[in-house]
Enzyme design. Structure first.
Site, PDB file in Angstrom:
ATOM      1  N   THR A   1      36.856   2.845 -32.443  1.00 26.10           N
ATOM      2  CA  THR A   1      38.112   2.198 -32.761  1.00 26.10           C
ATOM      3  C   THR A   1      37.877   1.340 -33.993  1.00 26.10           C
ATOM      4  O   THR A   1      36.910   0.582 -34.060  1.00 26.10           O
ATOM      5  CB  THR A   1      38.638   1.392 -31.560  1.00 26.10           C
TER       6      THR A   1
ATOM      7  N   GLU B   1      40.579   0.686 -25.778  1.00 24.70           N
ATOM      8  CA  GLU B   1      39.712   0.159 -24.728  1.00 24.70           C
ATOM      9  C   GLU B   1      40.307   0.323 -23.327  1.00 24.70           C
ATOM     10  O   GLU B   1      39.680  -0.046 -22.338  1.00 24.70           O
ATOM     11  CB  GLU B   1      39.441  -1.338 -24.987  1.00 24.70           C
TER      12      GLU B   1
ATOM     13  N   LYS C   1      52.474 -18.794 -37.404  1.00 23.62           N
ATOM     14  CA  LYS C   1      52.752 -20.129 -36.880  1.00 23.62           C
ATOM     15  C   LYS C   1      53.336 -20.979 -38.007  1.00 23.62           C
ATOM     16  O   LYS C   1      52.616 -21.398 -38.904  1.00 23.62           O
ATOM     17  CB  LYS C   1      51.493 -20.751 -36.300  1.00 23.62           C
TER      18      LYS C   1
ATOM     19  N   TRP D   1      55.957 -20.401 -33.097  1.00 21.74           N
ATOM     20  CA  TRP D   1      55.542 -19.018 -33.316  1.00 21.74           C
ATOM     21  C   TRP D   1      56.691 -18.172 -33.834  1.00 21.74           C
ATOM     22  O   TRP D   1      57.799 -18.223 -33.327  1.00 21.74           O
ATOM     23  CB  TRP D   1      55.019 -18.408 -32.004  1.00 21.74           C
TER      24      TRP D   1
END
Lengths: 534, 534
Positions: A175, A322, A424, A429
């Site tokens: 990956t 994963e 941010k 956020w």
């Protein structure tokens, strides 16, 4: 006698890929396995071809633990290797043909690959990768003057595979994160079989809108080297479905292939879905009834609406290299999908036996917004030969996805952003994904990417990069004005905080992509810091 | 590093019943768990009640390995015990309340049961079983003045279960063979979860005619002490379905319960299906759309046809106590079912990862007719404390079902007879099951049983025992003539060999049954050898 004992005269039958193939052969009968422009055969022949490949590899010295790499497009040969290599106890290394020659060489060397099965057209890439190398893996060329076909033809179609322990590693791939070297991920037979059962069960039990069941026709549209095409070929084979392998993804031929072979179920990234939709529209080809799980990147509601208008049944799925990969997917029905298309874009409810939680900044579970963490028996336990990376992945006993998510009232998961892509601004956020989806709502926008740029006053401020549609009749100034107006209307409706309006909107000819077609925000950030945005 | 390692900071998440419940609670929301005439609650409360039961048992000293027996009808309490006992690492002993008091005591003692949870109405049975015994298991009475409800009410609804190894034994019960003492069978968490995934996947992926999916409403009609009600409550819970538990099977109320709660999926033995059909017909109650897996004994085509006429969707399933239990079931669709009802009576194709073979008399696989043998990772590895029986079960590395079967051209399995019930007349095999099905085609016949009787000339000859329908207006002589005529017509059509015509046809008021409602041919043979047939 509290733990079950092996039978006195028997042997414990484990969860191995050999049992998956055997079930598929028993169920599949003469349903066809097809490579576009190539072979076409039923399940009895699939069984024989897997045995032949087993015999060929065995004669080449492949045994337990040997890494055998595959360099190919999506073909029946790849499907055969999905089974034959692990059924020998060897490990299938699914090499990413979109990596640079240098990265490809790194992954082949790091995995300890001893033999490469490469399609003739990909041999030059391999040669480039190993130019000047002292040690080169053995090569078996498939197609065009390769020895592969001759070896397969003369091989034993009743070759008997050895007994393989369910805990042996079956697959190995890399990956490419956004930082550092590619990371090696491996799966055991048992993990792959558990993923096959759990994801297959979830898709079969779901509403007709997104179901995969007996009678469906399957075709992958995420490469087979990419997390085993999301594990779907194993599910399709277990059910004995008709399977269509498209070879190289060719926009021109895909709509016709889907229609001719009556493909009913695929999976792809949003870009590929858009490409097929564009081409089908141009050709006037119907894709009615085509169920498509969309993942890899967020599916924008605008794309979902457009696909539904063309009679498709799109829905979001979610996972990562994963996690084998599928963790969850949107559950809906036709009625709900057309009334609330944004629900198709949530990544939905977990598949059976997957536990998902939101971890707050204090690492406490059950926060309302925070990093999505997961547990399930088939997740990657550790990166190959990388204890540091493995420790970070599993910090605190849960697998960390690196994505920020919230869970809706009905239990459906909504991905807010990549943890490292979330912006941010002034302590609040801002979701880059959300901004991108809103920008793409404008008909003149083809693609959009938003990143955070360091800002002395606010910490970070969002910048947007937009690729206009080829046919868009707007100047950059007109487009910027239109997009700012669109975003302001969202602010006015309370759908977007005022500080989320991008500081700058840049127009570009192309957005950078990773080897698997995802937006490459690392390169975008590099562009901005280097001032090179052409 | 070929075998996956546990995560440096994490723990391997196994296949445990706790993860099944957690998935169900996440998926189920407020869909109801109902006991007929009793409680009714959603999945969040199921989760709390399982935790409460865990706390109660923990306080009573139950810990890893403790045998806790359940003596109850089909209730939500039983479902809670299916999870709470194994989630403590303890073992749920599902006691068969239809055994004689003596057999019940044998199974409780042999399993080492320390605590019994018994419904108030079943306490007398337990007292009878242990009358005069020196050591008696601790008793917790449920319902009517029992301490159970009070303890549950005051227990901690957020009790945390310990981590349990997936290889620990979760359930323990006894199968009453036709010879010798009851045999103990155990299943680990992992085996139960694998069976849940594989059988659930097969039912979800099947045609609508026999599917179990999101939106279905589940009700067991095989007792929960009988091989975990075929494992179906675990599947229903994993999917978060609405579940209806009927308590004591009361023919009078079942049709109304099915209609009122909109039950769509059940499973039962043929006798129970017939009982419900009789009563529904009498009451004029519709059972339209009710899917029923029929197993335990062979479903006769006549019964399948009758059920379909009433709008049901019956289909055969097959398995045994030692196989967790479901190995295979008939796969069909509505059109095929109505055109060829006999296909519903084949036990069909194996569920994923189950391998079935026919073993000839020489123990060679792939014979055309012979004993059905099986392999799958979740089959019983050994009888509890019975190495001899275990060795016989697994002779040669396959689990021996004791059934004679053939496999049709389309891969579907057809059970010919029990190995010990098949009749050998003049060196040829006669299927008692086939004869019974043909006799039941006559409208005057309610039930039929055929056994082989030793014969000096032919080795064995078939004898038939028939229970006439209550309303049948025929004398025994008339009935015998009619049945012989019916069988002769089958002979004339080439559907039955001439030597299969029974030597004698006896008419009886009742046929002997085992504790789980199967024809008890052992007792029939005893009747004939003792000359006592009243």
């Amino acid at each position: 006698m509290d733990v079950s004992r092996p039978p006195p005269n028997g042997r414990r039958c484990g969860l191995t890929l050999g049992t998956v193939l055997a079930s598929g052969v028993a169920a599949g009968g003469n349903r066809q396995i097809i490579t576009h422009g190539g072979m076409r055969f039923g399940y009895p022949e699939l069984d024989q071809r897997v045995r032949r490949l087993g015999a060929v590899l065995c004669a080449l010295g492949v045994s337990a633990g040997t890494r055998v790499a595959m360099l190919d497009r999506d073909t029946h040969r790849y499907l055969e290797a999905y089974f034959a290599v692990p059924m020998l106890g060897a490990v299938l290394m699914t090499a990413n043909i979109r990596l640079s020659a240098q990265q490809l060489r790194y992954t082949l060397e790091h995995s300890g690959t001893r033999l490469v099965l490469a399609a003739a057209e990909l041999v030059p890439l391999l040669k480039e990768a190993f130019a000047g190398a002292a040690v080169i893996p053995e090569l078996l060329v498939m197609g065009e003057d390769g020895q592969y076909d001759a070896l397969m033809e003369s091989a034993d179609a009743s070759f008997e595979f050895p007994d393989v322990d369910e805990e042996s590693v079956a697959t190995h791939f890399y990956t490419t994160g956004t930082t550092g070297l590619p990371k090696g991920v491996t799966y055991t037979h048992r993990q792959l079989v558990e993923h096959t059962l759990a994801v297959g069960f979830a898709l079969a039990a779901a509403d007709d809108y997104q179901s995969l069941r007996q009678g469906d026709v399957y075709m992958p549209l995420t490469p087979m080297f990419h997390v085993h095409a999301w594990g779907m070929p194993y599910i399709a084979t277990l059910l004995g479905l008709k399977q269509v392998y498209p070879g190289r993804y060719d926009a021109l031929t895909l709509p016709g292939l889907i229609a001719t072979e009556r493909v009913t179920f695929s999976h792809c990234v949003p870009t590929v879905l858009q490409m097929v939709l564009d081409e089908a529209e141009r050709q006037g080809q119907s894709l009615h009834g085509w169920k498509v799980m969309v993942g890899g990147s967020a599916m924008a509601p605008a794309l979902a609406r457009r696909a539904m208008k063309s009679g498709l049944q799109p829905f979001a799925g979610y996972g990562m290299s994963e996690t084998c990969p599928v963790l969850c997917f949107a559950r809906t029905n036709a009625q709900e999908a057309s009334a609330y298309p944004e629900r198709l874009c949530r990544v939905g409810h977990p598949v059976p036996l997957v536990q998902l939680q939101i971890e707050g900044e204090d690492r406490q579970p059950d926060a309302t917004e925070g990093e999505l963490v997961a547990r399930a028996s088939w997740l990657t336990q550790a990166y190959f030969d990388d204890p540091t990376g493995s420790g970070r992945l599993w910090e605190g006993g849960h697998l960390h996805t690196g994505d920020v998510a919230t869970i809706d009232m009905d239990g459906a998961v909504r991905i807010v952003d990549r943890l490292k892509d979330v912006i941010k601004s002034g302590g609040e956020w801002v979701s880059s994904l959300d901004l991108e989806a809103k920008l793409r709502e404008h008909p003149a926008v083809d693609e959009a990417a938003v990143i955070g740029i360091p800002d002395a006053k606010w910490g970070e401020r969002p910048w947007a990069f937009v690729k206009l549609a080829a046919a868009a009749p707007l100047s950059a100034a007109e487009a910027e004005a239109a997009l700012r107006e669109l975003l302001q209307s969202h602010v006015a409706q309370g759908l977007l905080p005022r500080f989320a309006i991008p500081e700058r909107i840049e127009f570009v000819d192309e957005l950078p992509k990773t080897s698997v077609g995802k937006l490459d925000k690392k390169r975008l950030r590099l562009w901005t810091s280097e001032g090179d945005m052409t």
